[in-house]
Motif scaffolding. Structure first.
Motif, PDB file in Angstrom:
ATOM      1  N   ARG A  90     106.101  99.318 -27.363  1.00 30.32           N
ATOM      2  CA  ARG A  90     105.078  99.845 -26.448  1.00 30.32           C
ATOM      3  C   ARG A  90     104.237  98.722 -25.834  1.00 30.32           C
ATOM      4  O   ARG A  90     103.480  98.948 -24.910  1.00 30.32           O
ATOM      5  N   HIS A  91     104.367  97.539 -26.427  1.00 29.68           N
ATOM      6  CA  HIS A  91     103.600  96.386 -25.939  1.00 29.68           C
ATOM      7  C   HIS A  91     104.430  95.146 -26.277  1.00 29.68           C
ATOM      8  O   HIS A  91     104.899  95.015 -27.405  1.00 29.68           O
ATOM      9  N   ASN A 306     100.528  96.362 -38.229  1.00 31.33           N
ATOM     10  CA  ASN A 306     100.330  94.909 -38.220  1.00 31.33           C
ATOM     11  C   ASN A 306     100.641  94.334 -36.846  1.00 31.33           C
ATOM     12  O   ASN A 306      99.924  93.460 -36.347  1.00 31.33           O
ATOM     13  N   SER A 307     101.737  94.817 -36.238  1.00 27.80           N
ATOM     14  CA  SER A 307     102.134  94.241 -34.946  1.00 27.80           C
ATOM     15  C   SER A 307     101.080  94.534 -33.877  1.00 27.80           C
ATOM     16  O   SER A 307     100.810  93.698 -33.009  1.00 27.80           O
ATOM     17  N   VAL A 308     100.488  95.701 -33.959  1.00 31.35           N
ATOM     18  CA  VAL A 308      99.478  96.069 -32.952  1.00 31.35           C
ATOM     19  C   VAL A 308      98.178  95.289 -33.165  1.00 31.35           C
ATOM     20  O   VAL A 308      97.615  94.724 -32.230  1.00 31.35           O
ATOM     21  N   PRO A 314      94.041  94.400 -25.544  1.00 31.51           N
ATOM     22  CA  PRO A 314      92.620  94.766 -25.635  1.00 31.51           C
ATOM     23  C   PRO A 314      92.406  95.863 -26.683  1.00 31.51           C
ATOM     24  O   PRO A 314      93.325  96.631 -26.989  1.00 31.51           O
ATOM     25  N   ASP A 315      91.166  95.935 -27.219  1.00 27.48           N
ATOM     26  CA  ASP A 315      90.868  96.888 -28.301  1.00 27.48           C
ATOM     27  C   ASP A 315      91.274  98.321 -27.949  1.00 27.48           C
ATOM     28  O   ASP A 315      91.815  99.045 -28.783  1.00 27.48           O
ATOM     29  N   ALA A 319      93.847 100.662 -30.010  1.00 31.04           N
ATOM     30  CA  ALA A 319      93.467 101.961 -30.595  1.00 31.04           C
ATOM     31  C   ALA A 319      94.467 103.037 -30.182  1.00 31.04           C
ATOM     32  O   ALA A 319      94.879 103.877 -30.991  1.00 31.04           O
ATOM     33  N   GLU A 320      94.876 102.995 -28.904  1.00 31.83           N
ATOM     34  CA  GLU A 320      95.851 103.965 -28.395  1.00 31.83           C
ATOM     35  C   GLU A 320      97.160 103.868 -29.178  1.00 31.83           C
ATOM     36  O   GLU A 320      97.727 104.874 -29.618  1.00 31.83           O
ATOM     37  N   LEU A 321      97.631 102.638 -29.364  1.00 34.68           N
ATOM     38  CA  LEU A 321      98.912 102.441 -30.052  1.00 34.68           C
ATOM     39  C   LEU A 321      98.804 102.804 -31.537  1.00 34.68           C
ATOM     40  O   LEU A 321      99.744 103.367 -32.114  1.00 34.68           O
TER      41      LEU A 321
END
Ligand SMILES: Nc1ncnc2[nH]cnc12
Ligand SMILES: [Zn+2]
Length: 332
Positions: A90-91, A306-308, A314-315, A319-321
């Motif tokens: 997702r990122h 951990n990856s997120v 950005p914070d 939080a979304e992920l």
């Protein structure tokens, strides 16, 4: 489908040139009139037998000669992002080896421009990400300085700087001034260390480059004091299981130190490194370690968290992920 392949995650250790699948390599070779010493996809795949990091790097640098134009870099990154999205990424914080392209006469702005074009398009996939410029530690530092002189004029195009290529015998310290300049411009700092090199390479990356994340770091376990330091300071390690097996940094997946690293309290993430060459993207690396080590849903969710939290997102995005990972863990 294996559950791990749908786990929402962030990819933090991915060389975009290492996502060059043989089909695309041959297509770009044709498009650009570049000769590759392989006539077919099968011949190219047959060359994917590595004995160590250097044997891989030789093929990796040879194949990337097909990348010549802004459109090539866009197509490469767009193909990666589409594939990664299908496996739950997702990122993505994407490494690129600018020097390997500028040395062949490809303008830096075309490399970054093409990669950025693809990232702009990734919004459609609901993905976010950014670029990390890696310096080649086995090339003269003057080459890194030359590429940095261009990159520093446009720091907003980058999330951070990194250090990669052949580790052993190529210390990080000569690059410390470039990292200091990058930090002063607000960029993040990461570095490969402890892949083939011992714990002293990890210490050097932490002390001299002030690296915020260590890429690989699998040999850290050999130094208990280093393990304590990494755990205490919650320094993330971007581990790449398939890569470590294929480059023989570890003898087999069963003998991979990932469980020992987790047991030691290290902040481990699972990533793919050069997925076109090593047999799998992020989701497949996660699925394989889940199966090998019997990781349950909550252990997998922890790796994804951990990856997120180790990402430079950005914070609000983090939080979304994290919310998506909670939902995945709950089986939604
Ligand atoms: N695994 C790896 N280690 C160091 N440099 C690299 N460049 C691409 N993949 C790499
Ligand atoms: Zn790497």
């Amino acid at each position: 489908m294996t559950a791990a392949l749908t786990l929402p995650t962030a990819e933090l250790h991915l060389h975009i040139e290492g996502t060059l699948e043989p089909e695309l390599a041959l297509k770009l070779a044709g498009r650009n009139g570049v000769e590759l010493p392989f006539a077919s996809v099968e011949e190219l795949r047959a060359a994917y037998r590595f004995t160590d990091l250097q044997s891989f790097l030789d093929l990796y640098y040879a194949c990337m000669a097909v990348l010549r134009t802004r459109a090539d870099f866009r197509d490469l990154a767009a193909a990666y992002l589409t594939r990664a999205a299908a496996e739950g990424v997702r990122h993505a914080e994407i490494f690129f080896d600018a020097q390997a392209h500028t040395a062949r006469g490809v303008p830096y702005k075309d490399v970054v421009g093409g990669l950025q074009d693809a990232l702009d398009g990734a919004a459609r996939l609901g993905m976010t990400g950014g670029l990390i410029l890696c310096f080649l530690r086995d090339a003269p530092v003057e080459e890194a300085e030359a590429v940095w002189a261009e990159a520093r004029r446009q720091p907003e195009a980058l999330l951070g700087v990194g250090l990669d290529s052949a580790e052993v015998g190529n210390p990080a310290t000569p690059f410390a001034h470039l990292y200091a300049e990058a930090r002063a411009l607000g960029l993040h700092a990461v570095a490969h260390a402890g892949e083939e090199g011992g714990p002293e390479y990890v210490w050097e990356a932490l002390r001299e480059l002030r690296a915020e994340r260590i890429d690989h770091g699998i040999r850290s376990l050999e130094d208990p004091q280093l393990v304590r330091h990494l755990a205490e300071h919650r320094i993330p390690l971007t581990v790449c299981p398939f890569s470590n097996v294929r480059l023989r940094a570890v003898p087999s997946l069963a003998e991979h130190p990932l469980p020992a690293m987790l047991a030691a309290g290290l902040r481990v993430t699972v990533n793919s490194d050069d997925p076109a060459y090593f047999g799998g993207y992020a989701g497949q690396n996660l699925a394989a370690v889940a199966e090998q080590f019997g990781l349950d849903r909550s252990s997998l969710a922890e790796l994804a968290r951990n990856s997120v939290t180790a990402s430079f997102a950005p914070d609000g995005r983090q939080a979304e992920l994290l919310g998506e990972i909670d939902a995945w863990e709950a089986g939604a």
